[in-house]
Design a protein around this motif. Structure first.
Motif, mmCIF file in Angstrom:
data_model
loop_
_atom_site.group_PDB
_atom_site.id
_atom_site.type_symbol
_atom_site.label_atom_id
_atom_site.label_comp_id
_atom_site.label_asym_id
_atom_site.label_seq_id
_atom_site.Cartn_x
_atom_site.Cartn_y
_atom_site.Cartn_z
ATOM 1 N N GLY A 1 47.771 6.863 -26.420
ATOM 2 C CA GLY A 1 47.698 8.168 -25.932
ATOM 3 C C GLY A 1 46.326 8.321 -25.302
ATOM 4 O O GLY A 1 45.948 9.472 -25.160
ATOM 5 N N LYS A 2 45.579 7.337 -24.861
ATOM 6 C CA LYS A 2 44.424 7.420 -24.237
ATOM 7 C C LYS A 2 44.667 6.603 -22.788
ATOM 8 O O LYS A 2 43.762 5.790 -22.576
ATOM 9 C CB LYS A 2 43.405 6.838 -24.844
ATOM 10 C CG LYS A 2 42.958 7.541 -26.251
ATOM 11 C CD LYS A 2 42.463 8.780 -25.880
ATOM 12 C CE LYS A 2 42.017 9.624 -27.323
ATOM 13 N NZ LYS A 2 41.623 10.989 -27.138
ATOM 14 N N VAL A 3 45.653 6.744 -21.967
ATOM 15 C CA VAL A 3 45.928 6.100 -20.857
ATOM 16 C C VAL A 3 46.322 7.244 -19.618
ATOM 17 O O VAL A 3 46.821 8.121 -20.083
ATOM 18 C CB VAL A 3 47.036 5.019 -20.950
ATOM 19 C CG1 VAL A 3 46.422 3.823 -21.892
ATOM 20 C CG2 VAL A 3 48.281 5.545 -21.579
ATOM 21 N N ILE A 4 45.826 6.828 -18.365
ATOM 22 C CA ILE A 4 46.477 7.747 -17.277
ATOM 23 C C ILE A 4 47.892 7.430 -17.241
ATOM 24 O O ILE A 4 48.322 6.359 -17.176
ATOM 25 C CB ILE A 4 45.459 7.477 -16.339
ATOM 26 C CG1 ILE A 4 44.046 7.822 -16.368
ATOM 27 C CG2 ILE A 4 46.033 8.002 -15.016
ATOM 28 C CD1 ILE A 4 43.918 9.207 -16.588
ATOM 29 N N ASN A 5 48.727 8.444 -17.139
ATOM 30 C CA ASN A 5 49.956 8.226 -16.854
ATOM 31 C C ASN A 5 50.506 8.374 -15.263
ATOM 32 O O ASN A 5 51.426 7.193 -15.016
ATOM 33 C CB ASN A 5 50.986 9.382 -17.566
ATOM 34 C CG ASN A 5 50.890 9.613 -18.993
ATOM 35 O OD1 ASN A 5 50.809 8.458 -19.703
ATOM 36 N ND2 ASN A 5 50.386 10.594 -19.594
ATOM 37 N N TYR B 1 47.047 12.879 -17.271
ATOM 38 C CA TYR B 1 47.595 12.287 -18.802
ATOM 39 C C TYR B 1 47.453 13.370 -19.676
ATOM 40 O O TYR B 1 47.318 14.717 -19.378
ATOM 41 C CB TYR B 1 46.326 11.146 -19.126
ATOM 42 C CG TYR B 1 45.202 11.808 -19.529
ATOM 43 C CD1 TYR B 1 44.607 11.932 -20.796
ATOM 44 C CD2 TYR B 1 44.104 12.352 -18.324
ATOM 45 C CE1 TYR B 1 43.242 12.606 -20.928
ATOM 46 C CE2 TYR B 1 43.052 12.541 -18.491
ATOM 47 C CZ TYR B 1 42.472 12.737 -20.029
ATOM 48 O OH TYR B 1 41.327 13.417 -20.066
ATOM 49 N N ARG B 2 48.139 13.028 -20.884
ATOM 50 C CA ARG B 2 48.178 14.047 -21.874
ATOM 51 C C ARG B 2 47.247 13.852 -23.074
ATOM 52 O O ARG B 2 47.188 12.742 -23.631
ATOM 53 C CB ARG B 2 49.764 14.141 -22.625
ATOM 54 C CG ARG B 2 49.890 15.195 -23.513
ATOM 55 C CD ARG B 2 51.250 15.413 -23.794
ATOM 56 N NE ARG B 2 51.903 15.940 -22.708
ATOM 57 C CZ ARG B 2 52.193 17.363 -21.992
ATOM 58 N NH1 ARG B 2 51.614 18.214 -22.875
ATOM 59 N NH2 ARG B 2 52.862 17.369 -20.776
ATOM 60 N N ASP B 3 46.422 14.677 -23.383
ATOM 61 C CA ASP B 3 45.340 14.736 -24.588
ATOM 62 C C ASP B 3 46.218 15.558 -25.873
ATOM 63 O O ASP B 3 46.474 16.775 -25.665
ATOM 64 C CB ASP B 3 44.164 15.227 -24.091
ATOM 65 C CG ASP B 3 42.894 14.796 -25.013
ATOM 66 O OD1 ASP B 3 42.683 15.845 -26.062
ATOM 67 O OD2 ASP B 3 42.418 13.986 -24.973
#
Length: 406
Positions: A84-88, A103-105
């Protein structure tokens, strides 16, 4: 019972127009007025959000992997790379535009990081949910309600609006083409009383906006009811079934080469795409997050519209292109007439298909559509009060006549 010589059909039509209008009025107003505001979202954002732009430099862009690393370092720090802590994805919107890392936080939702594509410096990090136009779009799409509820309310309200346009046309239709009727149906009598001007605003403007409002309404239903795009495609294609609008493909993990690539596979795909498309248009690279994921490359040659967007998939190990089966997995020019019609739906809905002139038309139609529930309510309220006044006068007059007769 028949009233004033009206047919049963007209009585039912007028009743539907009245009560469906009262039921859906607030929905139609909100959806229409938010559509007005959103019509020039791109043009207004270009002025109010200068971080979207960078000076053009005579040097190459940084590759996606490097921009990804810089964005993660700026936004996520030591947590970068964890679940959940990566650039998509990294998007290159075109010359003179900032690159965008997304990215989604869990806390802030969908995040957009604007970077200088030449140096990698971060220009702005923005939570999309807090963007003004995003808030307007959520209202337009689901009335700021939970999506599973609001979307259905908007869709049914839009469907009722389409019915209101048809019943309104039947009510508007002149009984004959005498000059008095023509003037009443096609012209607003500005020097008349408020009640007459309000009636003309509802009646005349509703007619002039009818065709455009029907197009906007039907293309809006496309996003809420799955049967609408399928029906449009079935009719346009002569009875064929519509391909899926979204799809997922996977890399072939059974053929992983022993020798790893010198550069990241996403960088290789990006470099190949830039050569193929001659560094033109907008290009987005979506990273493979899992071993089975494919790399996604989306290219749009035309700024301001989306119907020409072409999405392609590549195996993250061999870089071989994987065929997709959706409407957007082939160039727009290679699609059938039905394919093109469905792909153009969004751009038709917002008027972008006609450039700035089309957006202006969509804005005016949305503005008139927002006014119709208001002017229609005033017409109904005026008739209601008039009816009460007439009944009261009749009740007073009857005893007077009885006394005089006596």
């Amino acid at each position: 019972m028949k009233k004033r010589g009206k047919s049963i059909f007209r009585i039912v039509n007028d009743w539907l127009h009245l009560w469906l209008g009262l039921v859906s009025g607030i929905i139609v107003f909100i959806v229409s007025i938010t559509g007005c505001i959103y019509a020039f979202q791109k043009e207004i954002s270009s002025v109010t959000q200068p971080y979207q732009f960078v000076p053009v430099e005579e040097k190459p862009y940084l590759p996606p992997s490097e921009l990804k690393h810089l964005a993660e370092l700026h936004q996520l720090g030591d947590k970068a790379g964890k679940p959940g802590k990566v650039i998509n994805a990294i998007q290159y919107p075109g010359k003179g535009k900032a690159a965008i890392a997304t990215y989604r936080d869990k806390k802030t939702g969908y995040m957009m990081v604007y970077l200088n594509p030449y140096s990698g410096s971060v220009l702005k990090a923005k939570a999309l949910e807090k963007d003004f136009f995003r808030i307007i779009l959520i209202g337009h799409y689901n009335l700021w309600l939970p999506r599973e509820i609001g979307q259905q309310v908007v869709c049914w309200g839009t469907g009722i609006f389409v019915v209101l346009l048809i019943t309104g046309l039947i009510m508007w239709w002149p009984k004959n083409l005498r000059k008095a009727n023509v003037n009443k149906s096609f012209k607003i009598k500005w020097k008349a009383s408020f009640k007459r001007v309000n009636y003309d605003l509802h009646n005349v403007l509703g007619f002039y906006a009818l065709t455009g409002a029907l197009i906007i309404g039907i293309t809006g239903l496309y996003f809420g009811f799955k049967w609408v795009p399928k029906t449009i495609y079935w009719v346009a294609s002569g009875g064929k079934q519509m391909p899926e609008r979204r799809g997922t493909v996977f890399s072939d993990t059974t053929h992983i080469p022993v020798q790893t690539a010198l550069y990241s596979p996403e960088d290789n795909v990006w470099a190949n795409m830039r050569r193929e498309y001659k560094n033109e248009g907008s290009l987005q690279i979506t990273f493979a997050q899992k071993q089975s994921d494919a790399i996604t490359a989306s290219f749009n040659p035309q700024e301001g519209t989306f119907y020409k967007n072409h999405t392609r998939y590549f195996d993250q190990y061999t870089l071989q292109e994987i065929p997709g089966k959706t409407l957007y997995n082939k160039p727009f020019e290679q699609g059938s007439g039905a394919d093109k019609l469905v792909r153009m739906n969004y751009d038709i809905h917002i008027g972008a298909i006609g450039g700035i002139a089309g957006k202006c038309i969509a804005f005016l139609i949305s503005l008139i559509s927002a006014s119709l529930p208001i002017t229609g309510f005033i017409v109904w309220w005026g008739k209601k009060r008039k009816g009460k006044g007439t009944r009261s006068s009749t009740q007073v007059a009857r005893p007077v006549r009885s006394v005089m007769e006596a």
